[in-house]
Design a protein around this motif. Sequence first.
Motif, PDB file in Angstrom:
ATOM      1  N   CYS A 183      -4.482  15.672   2.936  1.00 22.73           N
ATOM      2  CA  CYS A 183      -5.202  14.902   1.935  1.00 22.73           C
ATOM      3  C   CYS A 183      -4.245  13.877   1.367  1.00 22.73           C
ATOM      4  CB  CYS A 183      -5.744  15.811   0.838  1.00 22.73           C
ATOM      5  SG  CYS A 183      -6.681  14.916  -0.412  1.00 22.73           S
ATOM      6  N   THR A 184      -4.650  12.622   1.380  1.00 23.08           N
ATOM      7  CA  THR A 184      -3.771  11.540   0.943  1.00 23.08           C
ATOM      8  C   THR A 184      -4.493  10.660  -0.068  1.00 23.08           C
ATOM      9  OG1 THR A 184      -2.486  11.472   2.995  1.00 23.08           O
ATOM     10  CG2 THR A 184      -2.554   9.457   1.703  1.00 23.08           C
ATOM     11  N   THR A 185      -3.783  10.264  -1.107  1.00 22.00           N
ATOM     12  CA  THR A 185      -4.285   9.276  -2.048  1.00 22.00           C
ATOM     13  C   THR A 185      -3.550   7.973  -1.796  1.00 22.00           C
ATOM     14  OG1 THR A 185      -4.700  10.985  -3.702  1.00 22.00           O
ATOM     15  CG2 THR A 185      -4.680   8.714  -4.466  1.00 22.00           C
ATOM     16  N   LEU A 186      -4.319   6.920  -1.531  1.00 19.87           N
ATOM     17  CA  LEU A 186      -3.745   5.595  -1.313  1.00 19.87           C
ATOM     18  C   LEU A 186      -3.779   4.807  -2.614  1.00 19.87           C
ATOM     19  CD1 LEU A 186      -5.378   4.586   2.096  1.00 19.87           C
ATOM     20  CD2 LEU A 186      -3.094   5.534   1.710  1.00 19.87           C
ATOM     21  N   VAL A 242       0.858  -1.183   0.000  1.00 18.51           N
ATOM     22  CA  VAL A 242       0.000   0.000   0.000  1.00 18.51           C
ATOM     23  C   VAL A 242       0.893   1.231   0.000  1.00 18.51           C
ATOM     24  CG1 VAL A 242      -1.822   1.276   1.193  1.00 18.51           C
ATOM     25  CG2 VAL A 242      -1.782  -1.232   1.284  1.00 18.51           C
ATOM     26  N   TYR A 243       0.641   2.127  -0.957  1.00 11.75           N
ATOM     27  CA  TYR A 243       1.435   3.345  -1.109  1.00 11.75           C
ATOM     28  C   TYR A 243       0.543   4.566  -0.894  1.00 11.75           C
ATOM     29  CZ  TYR A 243       4.913   0.282  -3.239  1.00 11.75           C
ATOM     30  OH  TYR A 243       5.827  -0.713  -3.456  1.00 11.75           O
ATOM     31  N   ALA A 244       1.188   5.692  -0.619  1.00 14.28           N
ATOM     32  CA  ALA A 244       0.448   6.933  -0.405  1.00 14.28           C
ATOM     33  C   ALA A 244       1.155   8.089  -1.089  1.00 14.28           C
ATOM     34  CB  ALA A 244       0.308   7.227   1.088  1.00 14.28           C
ATOM     35  N   PRO A 253       5.521  17.109  -1.278  1.00 10.80           N
ATOM     36  CA  PRO A 253       5.236  15.683  -1.064  1.00 10.80           C
ATOM     37  C   PRO A 253       6.114  14.782  -1.920  1.00 10.80           C
ATOM     38  CG  PRO A 253       3.549  16.671  -2.432  1.00 10.80           C
ATOM     39  CD  PRO A 253       4.409  17.805  -1.946  1.00 10.80           C
ATOM     40  N   ARG A 254       6.364  13.587  -1.419  1.00 12.92           N
ATOM     41  CA  ARG A 254       7.051  12.588  -2.215  1.00 12.92           C
ATOM     42  C   ARG A 254       6.067  12.010  -3.241  1.00 12.92           C
ATOM     43  NH1 ARG A 254      11.816  11.853   0.265  1.00 12.92           N
ATOM     44  NH2 ARG A 254      11.889  12.375   2.482  1.00 12.92           N
ATOM     45  N   VAL A 255       6.624  11.522  -4.340  1.00 10.57           N
ATOM     46  CA  VAL A 255       5.774  10.971  -5.393  1.00 10.57           C
ATOM     47  C   VAL A 255       4.908   9.852  -4.841  1.00 10.57           C
ATOM     48  CG1 VAL A 255       5.753   9.796  -7.625  1.00 10.57           C
ATOM     49  CG2 VAL A 255       7.432  11.605  -7.168  1.00 10.57           C
ATOM     50  N   ARG A 256       5.543   8.917  -4.146  1.00 13.41           N
ATOM     51  CA  ARG A 256       4.827   7.854  -3.438  1.00 13.41           C
ATOM     52  C   ARG A 256       5.650   7.430  -2.232  1.00 13.41           C
ATOM     53  NH1 ARG A 256       1.392   3.559  -7.130  1.00 13.41           N
ATOM     54  NH2 ARG A 256       0.377   5.080  -8.466  1.00 13.41           N
ATOM     55  N   LEU A 279      -5.680   0.357  -8.206  1.00 14.18           N
ATOM     56  CA  LEU A 279      -6.735   1.143  -7.579  1.00 14.18           C
ATOM     57  C   LEU A 279      -6.160   2.225  -6.680  1.00 14.18           C
ATOM     58  CD1 LEU A 279      -9.259  -1.691  -6.608  1.00 14.18           C
ATOM     59  CD2 LEU A 279      -9.086  -0.402  -8.748  1.00 14.18           C
ATOM     60  N   ASP A 280      -6.972   3.257  -6.455  1.00 17.65           N
ATOM     61  CA  ASP A 280      -6.581   4.307  -5.531  1.00 17.65           C
ATOM     62  C   ASP A 280      -7.818   4.833  -4.829  1.00 17.65           C
ATOM     63  OD1 ASP A 280      -7.504   7.012  -6.938  1.00 17.65           O
ATOM     64  OD2 ASP A 280      -6.619   5.737  -8.482  1.00 17.65           O
TER      65      ASP A 280
END
Length: 755
Positions: A731-734, A679-681, A690-693, A739-740
């Motif tokens: 705000c974070t995208t997982l 799982v990445y964010a 922010p870091r890319v992932r 999928l995200d």
Amino acid sequence: MKEVNGVNGVNGVHVDVGELLSRMTLREKVGQLNQRLFGWDCVARRRGGFELTDAFHAEVERWGGLGALYGLFRADAWSGRSWKDGIRPEERAEVAALVTDAVRSGSRHGVPPLVVEEAPHGHQALGSTLFPVNLNAGASWDPGLLAECARAVAAELRAGGVHLALVSALDLLRDPRWGRAEECFGEDPLLAAELTRALVEGMQGVGRSALATGGVGVVLKHFAAQGEGVGGRNGQSAVLGPRDLHELHLPAAEAGTRAGAVGVMAAYNDIDGVPCCANPELLTGLLRDAWGFDGLVMADGKAVDRLAAMTGSLREAARTALLAGVDLSLWDEAYTLLEEAAEDDPRTAEAIDRACGAVLRVKSVLGLLEADPVRPAVERVHPEAAPVRTAAELSGRLARRSLVLLENRTRTLPLALDAVREIAVIGPNAASATALLGDYVPPLLPEAERSVLDAVRDRLGDRVRVRHVPDDGREFEAATASADLVLAVLGGTSHRHYGDGFADNGAALRTRATCGEGVDLADLRLPGGQDALLRRARAATGAPLVAVVVAGRPHVLTEVLALADATLWAGYPGPYGADAVLDVLLGEAEPEGRLPMTLPADPGAVPVRYNDRRPADGVYVDAPRPVLRAFGYGQGYRTSRVTGLLAHAGEGSAAADRIVVTVELENESARPLPEVVQVYAHRTGGPAWPRVRELVAFRRVVLPPGTVTPVTFALTAERLFSGTREGRHGCTTLFAGELDVRINHHPWDTYDDTV
């Protein structure tokens, strides 16, 4: 071990370190801080046994004892010890007792030495079980298996009388040009932290519980940011700010020390100009005061002496390192001057007491200060319990689990041998057993050496013709053209020959090796024209061409993946790696490994890391896509599919600080399927770009056949969101698979639960 006065020994015996310290002279205290001798020079083989050398006796007499002794059993090209003159496994306990008894007798207080040995992936001593290197352990993504392997290594060490194991764990692979890339668990701080914790708990037991029953103390190296050396040059400056230091390079160290590691080794490099072994903010302010570390800090080999170029003298170098927080030197002359430095400096005298107390407390927790020293207990196993795996079985299992399938066009693998009458085995590592081992290894007995060619011949030789084709032979084209399968074993080697040259700290100077300590590379293409070799093979044959890459660093494999029908990254899988490779090629084992690092597509684009703050794609005009294979990548013979990704607030009083993330995976095959859930964010809203992932969670699982399996992680808000400490909204995208899901953070928020 928290208090200087009053330490519980491993048998519960109360050892008053403070009282012992008060009875020691200044010279005796300084002697506890010196680890000057090469252990292999302290014992000589004589007819009928061993005897201690004059150099050993002189050192014990000089200090009225001995703090620690390094490398008593070390056997390799640098030490010069081999099966002809080294200490064999059955002799270790005898030699350790000889040394220990002599030091006890030479001490007015009966204080024995710490016996310190290198054990980065198995003990660097004759006859020890060797394991895959750290980079392979990283590719396994399996902390549980690593803990089992570490437990087996510790049992071998303690049975031979060893007290402390020097183990690489804290370095991140931030630049593949660095020769010591193989010693890293990879480029990610979370993966490195989890594996470091597993390593410490495997060797020492949870909460140091195994130190009384056969474990050994761990000295984690190298602290800190050594993997950030400019240009991938060993020991060079780490140019980074405090944010990247804390986010990238310190999580593994914090995890290891909080797991109870009794030692930490200060690295060679400097951070913003301050050498790690002269950095009080690092060794005292952070390590001891903030994290509560209560063990000893050891300097890397000759590191304190090298400070003289900064301080102006060896005496001032010793004082600087001591006041920064270094307790125990390694091979230095500088610490011999501490007695002189303390005579007119009360602060130095006080620091000597602190450092000596740290060394004595570690000896106490290992049971060495008791009148009747603790002997490791033999663990009794209930007859109905699950069988305990041998060290060799564990090494082979870790090797299999670490192999990464990078390419498999037209389902070339697993190999179907029905139509194969002849196999041509080519490449510089085809017949090399030592290339599979990595750096910091002892010589193997000839009967223990096993190459990929050996494994192929032994297991397939009665079914097909196996030809080893010399790379520079005249028959190369004809032999590869006539074969029904070409197996190319490529890559590099960290093997040190006994005729090689070495620096004063054991790093390579003149060597045929292409990786390892002292072998930094400017060009990351496969050495020795291997891309051209593969082009020759491809031009000569239309048969399946399979490449196995044996390497301790991320090489540029762009041509390999383009030319070969299938490519398997093997790293340095250890002495059982040849059979592990063949197991995967034949389909007797699944390719379960996942890359712990990014593979670059071009040598001029490095370093490229998945968790950089800006992507490298589209930046270089001549290399617009600089990443060949991403961190976490790995194919399988069967695949799972992420079908759902959910996130919601945790339950209970801690709900505002806990987020439950569920990944649903489907296994459509008819058999159980091993998988690494990742799982990445992408975290926005914090005070920094922010870091890319970022990897925020992972777990190795086995998915039941024909089902959808939920895998759940309970994660803190601090891990998932930037700016939580500053009270910022985030705000974070997982991401999981394809999928995200996007989630927001406020103290009063619930979380989106849809993809």
